[in-house]
Design a protein around this motif. Structure first.
Motif, mmCIF file in Angstrom:
data_model
loop_
_atom_site.group_PDB
_atom_site.id
_atom_site.type_symbol
_atom_site.label_atom_id
_atom_site.label_comp_id
_atom_site.label_asym_id
_atom_site.label_seq_id
_atom_site.Cartn_x
_atom_site.Cartn_y
_atom_site.Cartn_z
ATOM 1 N N ALA A 75 8.906 3.556 0.068
ATOM 2 C CA ALA A 75 8.839 3.105 1.464
ATOM 3 C C ALA A 75 8.149 4.141 2.344
ATOM 4 O O ALA A 75 7.356 3.794 3.233
ATOM 5 C CB ALA A 75 10.249 2.823 1.976
ATOM 6 N N LEU A 76 8.444 5.426 2.111
ATOM 7 C CA LEU A 76 7.801 6.482 2.914
ATOM 8 C C LEU A 76 6.306 6.512 2.660
ATOM 9 O O LEU A 76 5.502 6.622 3.603
ATOM 10 C CB LEU A 76 8.437 7.836 2.578
ATOM 11 C CG LEU A 76 9.886 8.029 3.039
ATOM 12 C CD1 LEU A 76 10.438 9.353 2.513
ATOM 13 C CD2 LEU A 76 9.974 7.975 4.557
ATOM 14 N N ILE A 77 5.917 6.438 1.385
ATOM 15 C CA ILE A 77 4.483 6.438 1.060
ATOM 16 C C ILE A 77 3.804 5.196 1.633
ATOM 17 O O ILE A 77 2.711 5.269 2.216
ATOM 18 C CB ILE A 77 4.287 6.508 -0.472
ATOM 19 C CG1 ILE A 77 4.829 7.838 -1.011
ATOM 20 C CG2 ILE A 77 2.810 6.336 -0.823
ATOM 21 C CD1 ILE A 77 4.813 7.925 -2.531
ATOM 22 N N SER A 78 4.463 4.051 1.474
ATOM 23 C CA SER A 78 3.893 2.797 1.972
ATOM 24 C C SER A 78 3.771 2.815 3.497
ATOM 25 O O SER A 78 2.772 2.339 4.056
ATOM 26 C CB SER A 78 4.755 1.619 1.520
ATOM 27 O OG SER A 78 4.285 0.412 2.068
ATOM 28 N N SER A 79 4.776 3.390 4.179
ATOM 29 C CA SER A 79 4.728 3.460 5.643
ATOM 30 C C SER A 79 3.560 4.320 6.098
ATOM 31 O O SER A 79 2.804 3.950 7.010
ATOM 32 C CB SER A 79 6.040 4.020 6.187
ATOM 33 O OG SER A 79 7.116 3.155 5.892
ATOM 34 N N ALA A 80 3.411 5.492 5.473
ATOM 35 C CA ALA A 80 2.321 6.393 5.864
ATOM 36 C C ALA A 80 0.964 5.744 5.619
ATOM 37 O O ALA A 80 0.067 5.776 6.474
ATOM 38 C CB ALA A 80 2.439 7.704 5.088
ATOM 39 N N ALA A 81 0.825 5.121 4.443
ATOM 40 C CA ALA A 81 -0.447 4.460 4.123
ATOM 41 C C ALA A 81 -0.697 3.278 5.058
ATOM 42 O O ALA A 81 -1.822 3.058 5.524
ATOM 43 C CB ALA A 81 -0.456 4.006 2.671
ATOM 44 N N GLY A 82 0.363 2.508 5.332
ATOM 45 C CA GLY A 82 0.207 1.345 6.204
ATOM 46 C C GLY A 82 -0.175 1.736 7.617
ATOM 47 O O GLY A 82 -1.033 1.099 8.237
ATOM 48 N N ILE A 83 0.482 2.785 8.136
ATOM 49 C CA ILE A 83 0.164 3.235 9.503
ATOM 50 C C ILE A 83 -1.264 3.768 9.572
ATOM 51 O O ILE A 83 -2.010 3.480 10.512
ATOM 52 C CB ILE A 83 1.180 4.297 9.952
ATOM 53 C CG1 ILE A 83 2.561 3.646 10.143
ATOM 54 C CG2 ILE A 83 0.730 4.969 11.244
ATOM 55 C CD1 ILE A 83 3.664 4.635 10.389
ATOM 56 N N TRP A 84 -1.649 4.539 8.551
ATOM 57 C CA TRP A 84 -3.031 5.060 8.554
ATOM 58 C C TRP A 84 -4.039 3.913 8.486
ATOM 59 O O TRP A 84 -5.010 3.879 9.234
ATOM 60 C CB TRP A 84 -3.229 5.992 7.354
ATOM 61 C CG TRP A 84 -4.661 6.448 7.226
ATOM 62 C CD1 TRP A 84 -5.264 7.480 7.865
ATOM 63 C CD2 TRP A 84 -5.680 5.831 6.421
ATOM 64 N NE1 TRP A 84 -6.592 7.558 7.524
ATOM 65 C CE2 TRP A 84 -6.874 6.557 6.634
ATOM 66 C CE3 TRP A 84 -5.689 4.742 5.546
ATOM 67 C CZ2 TRP A 84 -8.065 6.234 5.995
ATOM 68 C CZ3 TRP A 84 -6.883 4.416 4.904
ATOM 69 C CH2 TRP A 84 -8.052 5.157 5.136
ATOM 70 N N LEU A 85 -3.797 2.970 7.561
ATOM 71 C CA LEU A 85 -4.731 1.851 7.412
ATOM 72 C C LEU A 85 -4.763 1.005 8.678
ATOM 73 O O LEU A 85 -5.838 0.596 9.145
ATOM 74 C CB LEU A 85 -4.324 0.998 6.212
ATOM 75 C CG LEU A 85 -5.186 -0.248 5.951
ATOM 76 C CD1 LEU A 85 -6.621 0.162 5.656
ATOM 77 C CD2 LEU A 85 -4.606 -1.072 4.796
ATOM 78 N N GLY A 86 -3.582 0.739 9.241
ATOM 79 C CA GLY A 86 -3.536 -0.081 10.455
ATOM 80 C C GLY A 86 -4.230 0.584 11.626
ATOM 81 O O GLY A 86 -4.946 -0.077 12.395
#
Length: 369
Positions: free
Chosen positions: A136-147
């Motif tokens: 979840a932490l990795i996905s959140s960081a990647a999602g925020i960066w991509l978004g």
């Protein structure tokens, strides 16, 4: 507009592919019950239905729809709670969030969405909390960066679109101003043509007929010439004298006519090799000769005048001199001299006026040709 539609189309294709793939993963899962898998599959199908019914239109119009997004995320949370493998749908949900709400709200929504699986694990699958929390932490960081990157790209695209619209608007305004300037210039040119031809011709006719001994024959001839000029203006806006011969012969006729009408002796001298000139240049020189001789007849009280037409390698120069009373250049300039300067400017030429009570007036027009 076409690029926006294309972007929306490919996003729709991407979301459908992700949703279909996750649905296959859910249905193929071993752990959850068949009912849980069917409900989870129905939940993600509901996300797709909400997107095509209302979400897609909101994205195209760039209208924030937090309530609609909350409904889609609730369905996502239901699917993930029932079948953890539904968490793969984050690949589609994270970009969807950034398209439907402002950036700050989107960041909070991404964090909350990625926290669904670890939180559900804490109640239903305690042994999986640690691993899913790291994901979840990795996905959140990647999602925020991509978004954030997606938002920046969209904003840049919108800014380019705005600049293009402003450029097109400015181009249209420049075209409009150019047309207006062209109309104004053409009106000024026609005013000069009328002043230098018809107005002067009518003045000559009136002068001839009001003389103590009216020269009717000369007045009739002048009237005929004026009529020819008028027809020429209507037909092609080119001096009738130039259509009937060369610039030299046209200027020579002007000098002869000046002498007949005013009684002032005048002579024409030609220097250099005579050659054909562009029509615009010939018109400027002929009208300058007409205006200068008219001014001599009206104002100079001269005993004699002289006209020089000088051809050089790079230019043609017209000089009109008289031995009259002179004037102060700049103070007594009328419409005729102003029109002469404006005409010369149109063909990159120049006008020089020198005048003195003792030596008379010299008008010189030089045009590159």
């Amino acid at each position: 507009m076409r690029s926006d539609l294309s972007r929306t189309f490919w996003w729709d294709v991407y979301l459908v592919v992700i949703t279909a793939a996750v649905a296959v993963v859910i249905l193929a899962s071993d752990g959850p019950s068949r009912t849980a898998r069917l409900v989870a599959t129905g939940a993600i199908a509901g996300i797709l239905v909400l997107h095509f019914v209302a979400g897609r239109r909101a994205i195209e119009r760039e209208e924030p729809r937090p309530v609609l997004l909350a409904a889609e995320l609730a369905l996502f949370g239901l699917a993930v709670t029932l079948v953890p493998n539904a968490n793969w749908l984050l690949f589609g949900v994270n970009p969807l969030i950034f398209q439907m709400v402002p950036l700050r709200t989107a960041v909070i929504a991404v964090l909350a969405t990625n926290a669904v699986l670890p939180i559900s694990d804490a109640f239903l699958r305690p042994d999986a909390v640690a691993g899913d929390l790291v994901v979840a932490l990795i996905s959140s960081a990647a999602g925020i960066w991509l978004g954030t990157w997606i938002v920046r790209v969209v904003r840049q695209s919108q800014e380019r679109h705005r600049l293009i619209e402003e450029l097109e608007s400015s181009r249209a305004e420049v075209a409009r101003l150019s047309r207006e300037a062209g109309v104004t210039a053409e009106r000024a040119r026609l005013a000069g043509e009328i002043h230098d031809t018809l107005a002067q011709g009518f003045t000559s006719i009136i002068t001839l007929l009001q003389a103590p001994e009216p020269d009717v024959a000369l007045a009739v001839r002048t009237a005929r010439e004026n009529l020819a000029e008028a027809r020429s203006l209507v037909a092609a806006l080119s001096p009738a004298e130039l259509t009937a011969g060369s610039l030299t012969s046209a200027v020579r006729r002007q000098v002869s006519r000046f002498t007949e009408e005013s009684g002032v002796a005048a002579a024409l001298r030609i220097t250099g090799d005579e050659r054909p000139l562009p029509t615009a240049v010939e018109v400027v020189l002929l009208r300058a000769a007409q205006e200068a001789l008219t001014n001599v007849r009206r104002h100079a009280h001269a005993r004699e005048a002289a006209v020089l037409l000088a051809y050089t390698g790079e230019s043609v120069r017209l000089v009109v001199r008289d031995d009259g009373c002179g004037f102060v250049p700049g103070e007594a300039d009328g419409y005729g001299l102003a029109g002469m300067r404006e005409r010369a400017k149109q063909v990159r030429g120049s006008v020089t006026v020198r005048s003195d009570p003792d030596t008379g007036t010299t008008v010189e027009v030089e045009v590159p040709a």
